[in-house]
Design a protein around this motif. Structure first.
Motif, PDB file in Angstrom:
ATOM      1  N   GLN A  22      14.860  -4.051   8.986  1.00 34.47           N
ATOM      2  CA  GLN A  22      14.017  -3.254   8.091  1.00 34.47           C
ATOM      3  C   GLN A  22      13.457  -4.112   6.961  1.00 34.47           C
ATOM      4  OE1 GLN A  22      16.525  -0.068   6.782  1.00 34.47           O
ATOM      5  NE2 GLN A  22      16.336   1.098   8.730  1.00 34.47           N
ATOM      6  N   LEU A  23      14.281  -4.976   6.437  1.00 37.66           N
ATOM      7  CA  LEU A  23      13.824  -5.851   5.362  1.00 37.66           C
ATOM      8  C   LEU A  23      12.689  -6.733   5.836  1.00 37.66           C
ATOM      9  CD1 LEU A  23      14.254  -6.906   2.478  1.00 37.66           C
ATOM     10  CD2 LEU A  23      15.909  -8.538   3.407  1.00 37.66           C
ATOM     11  N   SER A  24      12.796  -7.192   7.048  1.00 38.27           N
ATOM     12  CA  SER A  24      11.732  -8.030   7.597  1.00 38.27           C
ATOM     13  C   SER A  24      10.452  -7.228   7.778  1.00 38.27           C
ATOM     14  CB  SER A  24      12.187  -8.610   8.926  1.00 38.27           C
ATOM     15  OG  SER A  24      11.155  -9.357   9.517  1.00 38.27           O
ATOM     16  N   GLU A  25      10.590  -5.955   8.252  1.00 41.28           N
ATOM     17  CA  GLU A  25       9.403  -5.140   8.453  1.00 41.28           C
ATOM     18  C   GLU A  25       8.752  -4.777   7.123  1.00 41.28           C
ATOM     19  OE1 GLU A  25      10.713  -1.839  10.696  1.00 41.28           O
ATOM     20  OE2 GLU A  25      10.978  -2.975  12.578  1.00 41.28           O
ATOM     21  N   LEU A  26       9.560  -4.391   6.077  1.00 38.82           N
ATOM     22  CA  LEU A  26       9.006  -4.075   4.761  1.00 38.82           C
ATOM     23  C   LEU A  26       8.327  -5.280   4.140  1.00 38.82           C
ATOM     24  CD1 LEU A  26      11.761  -1.781   3.166  1.00 38.82           C
ATOM     25  CD2 LEU A  26       9.455  -1.136   3.857  1.00 38.82           C
ATOM     26  N   ASN A  27       8.922  -6.386   4.320  1.00 43.61           N
ATOM     27  CA  ASN A  27       8.331  -7.607   3.764  1.00 43.61           C
ATOM     28  C   ASN A  27       6.979  -7.869   4.410  1.00 43.61           C
ATOM     29  OD1 ASN A  27       8.195  -9.882   2.158  1.00 43.61           O
ATOM     30  ND2 ASN A  27       9.302 -11.164   3.639  1.00 43.61           N
ATOM     31  N   SER A  28       6.898  -7.635   5.693  1.00 38.86           N
ATOM     32  CA  SER A  28       5.620  -7.828   6.385  1.00 38.86           C
ATOM     33  C   SER A  28       4.583  -6.811   5.897  1.00 38.86           C
ATOM     34  CB  SER A  28       5.817  -7.683   7.896  1.00 38.86           C
ATOM     35  OG  SER A  28       6.717  -8.663   8.368  1.00 38.86           O
ATOM     36  N   GLN A  29       5.012  -5.541   5.766  1.00 44.95           N
ATOM     37  CA  GLN A  29       4.082  -4.515   5.273  1.00 44.95           C
ATOM     38  C   GLN A  29       3.625  -4.810   3.853  1.00 44.95           C
ATOM     39  OE1 GLN A  29       5.931  -0.683   5.705  1.00 44.95           O
ATOM     40  NE2 GLN A  29       6.132  -0.887   7.973  1.00 44.95           N
ATOM     41  N   LEU A  30       4.545  -5.294   2.997  1.00 44.64           N
ATOM     42  CA  LEU A  30       4.185  -5.610   1.611  1.00 44.64           C
ATOM     43  C   LEU A  30       3.160  -6.731   1.563  1.00 44.64           C
ATOM     44  CD1 LEU A  30       4.590  -5.275  -1.431  1.00 44.64           C
ATOM     45  CD2 LEU A  30       6.554  -6.849  -1.269  1.00 44.64           C
ATOM     46  N   ILE A  45       0.980  -7.386   3.847  1.00 41.18           N
ATOM     47  CA  ILE A  45      -0.292  -6.827   4.319  1.00 41.18           C
ATOM     48  C   ILE A  45      -0.937  -5.966   3.231  1.00 41.18           C
ATOM     49  CG2 ILE A  45      -1.342  -5.279   6.011  1.00 41.18           C
ATOM     50  CD1 ILE A  45       0.818  -6.217   7.985  1.00 41.18           C
ATOM     51  N   ALA A  46      -0.114  -5.156   2.566  1.00 44.01           N
ATOM     52  CA  ALA A  46      -0.637  -4.285   1.511  1.00 44.01           C
ATOM     53  C   ALA A  46      -1.174  -5.091   0.349  1.00 44.01           C
ATOM     54  CB  ALA A  46       0.466  -3.341   1.035  1.00 44.01           C
ATOM     55  N   THR A  47      -0.473  -6.140  -0.013  1.00 48.08           N
ATOM     56  CA  THR A  47      -0.928  -7.000  -1.114  1.00 48.08           C
ATOM     57  C   THR A  47      -2.254  -7.639  -0.762  1.00 48.08           C
ATOM     58  OG1 THR A  47       1.360  -7.438  -1.735  1.00 48.08           O
ATOM     59  CG2 THR A  47      -0.300  -8.946  -2.558  1.00 48.08           C
ATOM     60  N   ALA A  48      -2.354  -8.104   0.453  1.00 49.18           N
ATOM     61  CA  ALA A  48      -3.617  -8.722   0.874  1.00 49.18           C
ATOM     62  C   ALA A  48      -4.746  -7.691   0.910  1.00 49.18           C
ATOM     63  CB  ALA A  48      -3.425  -9.375   2.249  1.00 49.18           C
ATOM     64  N   ASP A  49      -4.453  -6.500   1.375  1.00 49.37           N
ATOM     65  CA  ASP A  49      -5.475  -5.454   1.436  1.00 49.37           C
ATOM     66  C   ASP A  49      -5.928  -5.054   0.043  1.00 49.37           C
ATOM     67  OD1 ASP A  49      -6.987  -3.428   2.952  1.00 49.37           O
ATOM     68  OD2 ASP A  49      -5.691  -2.045   1.853  1.00 49.37           O
ATOM     69  N   ARG A  50      -4.982  -4.876  -0.876  1.00 54.21           N
ATOM     70  CA  ARG A  50      -5.344  -4.552  -2.263  1.00 54.21           C
ATOM     71  C   ARG A  50      -6.186  -5.645  -2.888  1.00 54.21           C
ATOM     72  NH1 ARG A  50      -3.820  -7.536  -6.543  1.00 54.21           N
ATOM     73  NH2 ARG A  50      -1.694  -7.643  -5.675  1.00 54.21           N
ATOM     74  N   ALA A  51      -5.819  -6.913  -2.680  1.00 48.31           N
ATOM     75  CA  ALA A  51      -6.593  -8.023  -3.247  1.00 48.31           C
ATOM     76  C   ALA A  51      -8.002  -8.044  -2.670  1.00 48.31           C
ATOM     77  CB  ALA A  51      -5.871  -9.352  -2.961  1.00 48.31           C
ATOM     78  N   GLN A  52      -8.107  -7.754  -1.387  1.00 47.32           N
ATOM     79  CA  GLN A  52      -9.432  -7.757  -0.752  1.00 47.32           C
ATOM     80  C   GLN A  52     -10.307  -6.637  -1.322  1.00 47.32           C
ATOM     81  OE1 GLN A  52     -10.597  -9.968   1.452  1.00 47.32           O
ATOM     82  NE2 GLN A  52     -12.586  -8.944   1.449  1.00 47.32           N
TER      83      GLN A  52
END
Length: 755
Positions: free
Chosen positions: A280-288, A290-297
Motif C-alpha cells: 500500500q505504501l508503494s501504491e500511495l507513493n506512486s499516486q502521490l 502522479i498527483a503532484t505532477a498533475d497539480r504542477a502541470q
C-alpha cells in the motif's frame, strides 16, 4: 764335431776372453696385450679349459635336474580410474585417483597379511604340507640337524624345561600364521610404473595350486573393494537416517515459529512475499507522485493563460484554450468573417453598410471568444484547486501509512531471522534427504575400482629351473672359470719353457734345447745309435754354440752343472763328450761329483782307480783314465765318499792336472754337482774355460735357477750360457715357441735314423 787346434786357447789371456765379453741385456718386455702369447696360453692350456668347462657344466646339469620344478602363475588386475557412478556420491564413496601413490597403495593392500589370510582360509592352505611344514614328513636334515641335537643335549645336561605344548586353538592359529608367512614369501605383486595394471604372481611346485592362489587373490581383492564400498555406504545411510528425524523436527519447529510471529505482529504478506502495508505504501507513493505532477502541470497551464490575458497577447491562442471545441468553432467563424471582410474591402468603402455589418459581426465573434476564454480560465482554476486537495489528501495518507510501516519493518527483521533459520533447516533437511535416497540407491549398484583383465591358467612349463638357460649359463661360467684357471696356472707356472724366457729373465744366452727321451731309453746311447736324430742334432748344436762363444779361443775345459739334481746334466755331459768322440775328436769326461757320482752308472763301473786317486802320491794317470766300450770316449769315474771335495777340486794339483790334459784332448767335460747343493761347481769354474748351466724344461723353478745363475755370475767364472734339457718337443711345439724345440717337435720327421 771336429775339434779345434790342439793347444789353442791354452794361455791365460785366451782363457779369460769369454769373461771380457759384454753381458747380454735382456730384451725390453712388450707393453700391452700380446695376442700371440694369449693364443698360445689358450692352446697349451686347452686341456685345463676343456676339463674345467666339462666338469662344471656336468655338475651344474646334475644339480639342475635334481632341483624340484616350480611353476609360476600370474593374474593381471587393472585399476579402473573412470567414475561410472549412477548418482553423484563421490563424497561418500569416491573412486581411485590416477596417480602413482594410489597404485602403490593398492599394491600394498594386495601384499597385506589380511588379504593373504583370506586366501589361506578360502583355499585351506593351513592343511597343505607345502605351506605347513609341520605336516610334511621329516627329511634328512630334520633327523640329523646338529643344532637341534646340540640343543636337546644341553637341555638334558642342564635340565632345561621343554617348550610348552600348544592348545588345539593355539596350534591352529600357529599353523595359520605359518601358512600366511609362506604364502607371502612366494607371492610377487608389482606394477611396471607406466600403466594401471597390477600383476599377481605366485610360484609353487603344484601348478594347479599356483593358478588357484593368484585367481583367488584377484577375486578376494575385488570382493574386498566391494565390501569396503558397501560398508562405507551402509555407514553413511545409517548416519543420515539417524539425523533425518532430528532435522525434520527442527524444520517443523522453525516453520511454526515463523507463522506465529506473523500472526502476532500482523505481518500479512502478499503472494510475492511483500507485506500489505508495504504494498500500500508503494501504491500511495506512486499516486502521490502522479498527483503532484498533475497539480504542477495544471498550475503551469493556468499561469500561462493568465499571463497571456494580462499581457493581452491573445490568450485564445494558448494550447489549453485551443483545445476547447467552442473556441475552435468560433475561430473557424472568425476566420470566415475576416475572409469576407477582406473581399468586401476590395469592393466597398469602409462606410459602406456591408462593411459596417461585417465589422459588427467580427466584433461579436471576438466578444464571444473572450467570454469563452474567461470561462476556460475559471475552469482551469477549479482544476488546480482540486489537484491540490487531492495531493494533500494523498500526502496525509502516506505519512500515516509510513508510521505504520516503520513498526512493521522493525518486526520484519525478526521475521526474516526466523525465516532464514527455517530456510536453512529446510535446505539441510532436503540435502540430507536427497543424500539418504542416493546412498540407499547406491548400495545396489556398487562397482569395484579394478577388474581382472587376465585370469591365470594352470602353467604347463616350469618357471624354475630354466634348464637350458641354467646349463647355458653354467657353460659360460665354467668356460670363464676354465679360462681364469688356465691363465692362473700360466701365471703360477714357475718353470722355463723357452730360450726366450731364459734370455729375458736371466740375461744369459741359451745355447740350445735338448729333447727329452721316452722312459726306458738312454739318451747318451742315442748319440751313438742314431747320430742323425733330433737329440744328437741338439747336442751338436750346443757344441757349435759353445765353440762360437769364443771364436778366437774355443773353450776346451767345460764345467757342466745345474741348480738342483735331476736336471739331466750328467746325461748331457756324457752325450756331449760322446758326440765329440764319435766325430773323431778326443774327449775326456771327469765325474767331479765326489758326493753322489753318476758317471759310473752311465758308462759302466770303474775298473781301476777313480778321481780321488789322482791326488795321492805317485798316482798313475794312465790307470785313472778309462775307455768307453761303445766309443773312443775317455772318462775318469768317481766312487764318492770323499770328506773334503772343495779342497780337492780347488787344489793346484787339480788345476795342473787339467792343464796337462788340455793338450791331449779336444774337449774336457767336468760333470760337477748342482750349484745350490755345494760350491764344487763354482770352484771348478775358476779352472775351466767355460761353464754350461743346465735347466730342466718346465720343472726347475725359476727362482731356483735364477739364484744359481746369480751365484755363478757373481762367484764363478766363464758362464758360457744355459742349456734347456729334457724338453718334451711335441708339447713344446704345440706351445708355439719359435726356438729349436719348435722345429724338433714340429718337423721331427726331418731327422731320420742312421743308415
Amino acid at each position: 764335431m771336429p775339434s779345434s787346434r790342439p793347444g789353442a786357447g791354452g794361455g791365460p789371456a785366451e782363457r779369460e776372453a769369454p769373461e771380457a765379453r759384454a753381458p747380454r741385456v735382456p730384451p725390453e718386455p712388450v707393453d700391452g696385450l700380446d695376442l700371440r702369447h694369449t693364443l698360445n696360453v689358450l692352446k697349451r692350456r686347452r686341456g685345463v679349459i676343456a676339463g674345467c668347462t666339462l666338469l662344471l657344466t656336468v655338475l651344474a646339469a646334475i644339480i639342475v635336474f635334481q632341483l624340484t620344478p616350480r611353476y609360476t602363475a600370474e593374474t593381471e588386475v587393472m585399476l579402473d580410474t573412470r567414475k561410472r557412478q549412477v548418482v553423484d556420491l563421490q563424497a561418500v564413496v569416491s573412486g581411485l585417483q590416477s596417480d602413482a601413490a594410489v597404485v602403490r597403495s593398492e599394491v600394498e593392500v594386495l601384499q597385506s597379511p589380511a588379504l593373504a589370510g583370506k586366501v589361506v582360509k578360502k583355499l585351506d592352505l593351513a592343511a597343505n604340507k607345502l605351506f605347513n611344514p609341520r605336516l610334511a614328513p621329516p627329511g634328512f636334515w630334520d633327523r640329523f640337524n646338529p643344532i637341534a641335537l646340540v640343543a636337546d643335549w644341553f637341555g638334558e645336561i642342564f635340565g632345561l624345561p621343554e617348550a610348552a605344548s600348544l592348545s588345539p586353538e593355539q596350534q591352529k592359529q600357529a599353523d595359520f600364521d605359518v601358512a600366511v608367512a609362506n604364502l607371502l614369501r612366494h607371492l610377487v605383486i608389482f606394477n611396471d610404473g607406466r600403466s594401471y595394471i597390477i600383476k599377481i604372481r605366485f610360484e609353487s611346485p603344484d601348478p594347479a595350486l599356483a593358478a588357484a592362489i593368484v585367481n583367488t587373490y584377484g577375486e578376494l581383492y575385488l570382493l574386498g573393494q566391494l565390501d569396503a564400498k558397501f560398508a562405507a555406504t551402509k555407514r553413511a545411510s545409517d548416519w543420515l537416517d539417524d539425523h533425518l528425524s532430528e532435522l525434520k523436527q527442527k524444520v517443523k519447529a522453525s516453520d511454526e515459529a515463523v507463522q506465529f510471529f506473523k500472526q502476532t505482529h500482523h505481518l500479512t504478506q502478499a503472494t510475492n512475499g511483500i507485506t500489505v502495508s508495504t504494498q500500500q505504501l508503494s501504491e500511495l507513493n506512486s499516486q502521490l507522485i502522479i498527483a503532484t505532477a498533475d497539480r504542477a502541470q495544471k498550475e503551469a497551464n493556468l499561469r500561462q493563460v493568465q499571463d497571456m490575458i494580462r499581457n493581452q497577447n491573445g490568450a485564445d491562442s494558448a494550447a489549453q484554450v485551443l483545445a476547447s471545441p467552442v473556441i475552435q468553432k468560433l475561430k473557424e467563424q472568425q476566420a470566415q468573417v475576416r475572409r469576407q471582410e477582406a473581399e468586401l474591402s476590395a469592393r466597398y468603402r469602409p462606410a459602406h453598410p456591408a462593411m459596417i455589418n461585417i465589422r459588427a459581426e467580427l466584433a461579436d465573434l471576438n466578444k464571444k471568444i473572450s467570454e469563452e476564454v474567461n470561462s476556460i480560465t475559471h475552469g482551469m482554476s477549479n482544476e488546480v484547486v482540486a489537484a491540490r486537495t487531492r495531493e494533500s489528501t494523498l500526502r496525509d495518507q502516506l505519512q500515516l501509512l509510513q508510521r505504520t510501516t516503520a513498526q512493521q519493518d522493525t518486526d520484519q527483521v525478526g521475521l526474516r531471522e526466523l525465516e532464514r533459520q527455517a530456510d536453512a533447516n529446510r535446505a539441510l533437511y532436503e540435502n540430507f534427504l536427497n543424500r539418504f535416497k542416493q546412498t540407499t540407491a547406491q548400495q545396489d549398484i556398487q562397482e569395484s575400482d579394478a577388474t581382472v583383465v587376465s585370469a591365470a591358467s594352470t602353467p604347463a612349463i616350469p618357471s624354475f629351473p630354466k634348464t637350458l638357460t641354467f646349463i647355458g649359463l653354467a657353460l659360460a661360467l665354467s668356460l670363464i672359470c676354465g679360462l681364469v684357471l688356465a691363465f692362473a696356472l700360466e701365471h703360477l707356472d714357475n718353470g722355463f719353457r723357452s730360450a726366450e724366457q731364459i734370455e729375458q729373465l736371466a740375461g744369459v744366452s741359451c745355447l740350445g734345447i735338448v729333447p727329452g727321451m721316452p722312459m726306458g731309453r738312454r739318451p747318451h746311447d742315442f748319440v751313438l745309435q742314431q747320430p742323425v736324430s733330433s737329440y744328437a742334432e741338439a747336442i751338436r748344436s750346443v757344441r757349435t754354440a759353445l765353440r762360437f762363444s769364443n771364436v778366437d779361443a774355443p773353450p776346451k775345459i767345460v764345467v757342466v752343472t745345474s741348480s738342483v739334481p735331476e736336471e739331466g746334466k750328467s746325461v748331457f755331459s756324457v752325450s756331449l763328450a760322446r758326440s765329440v768322440a764319435r766325430s773323431g775328436g778326443r774327449a775326456l769326461i771327469i765325474d767331479c761329483d765326489l758326493r753322489h757320482p753318476t758317471l759310473s752308472g752311465l758308462l759302466g763301473e770303474a775298473k781301476g782307480a777313480d778321481l780321488v786317486a789322482l791326488f795321492g802320491e805317485g798316482a798313475d794317470i794312465s790307470q785313472l783314465i778309462q775307455v768307453d766300450d761303445q766309443s773312443s770316449l775317455r772318462y775318469i769315474p768317481t766312487r764318492g765318499g770323499t770328506a773334503n771335495p772343495q779342497d780337492l777340486l780347488g787344489s793346484q794339483h787339480m788345476k795342473n792336472f787339467l792343464e796337462s790334459m788340455r793338450a791331449r784332448y779336444d774337449l774336457i767335460v767336468l760333470d760337477a754337482p748342482p750349484v745350490l747343493a755345494v760350491t764344487d761347481a763354482i770352484v771348478l769354474s775358476h779352472a775351466a774355460d767355460a761353464t754350461l748351466f743346465m735347466i730342466r724344461w718346465e720343472k726347475t723353478p725359476r727362482q731356483v735357477a735364477l739364484g744359481a745363475l746369480k751365484l755363478l755370475q757373481t762367484q764363478g767364472r766363464h758362464l758360457a750360457g744355459v742349456v734347456l734339457t729334457r724338453v718334451n718337443v711335441r708339447k713344446h711345439a704345440k706351445y708355439g715357441y719359435g726356438d729349436y724345440g719348435y722345429y724338433y717337435g714340429r718337423y721331427g720327421d726331418y731327422y731320420g735314423k742312421e743308415a
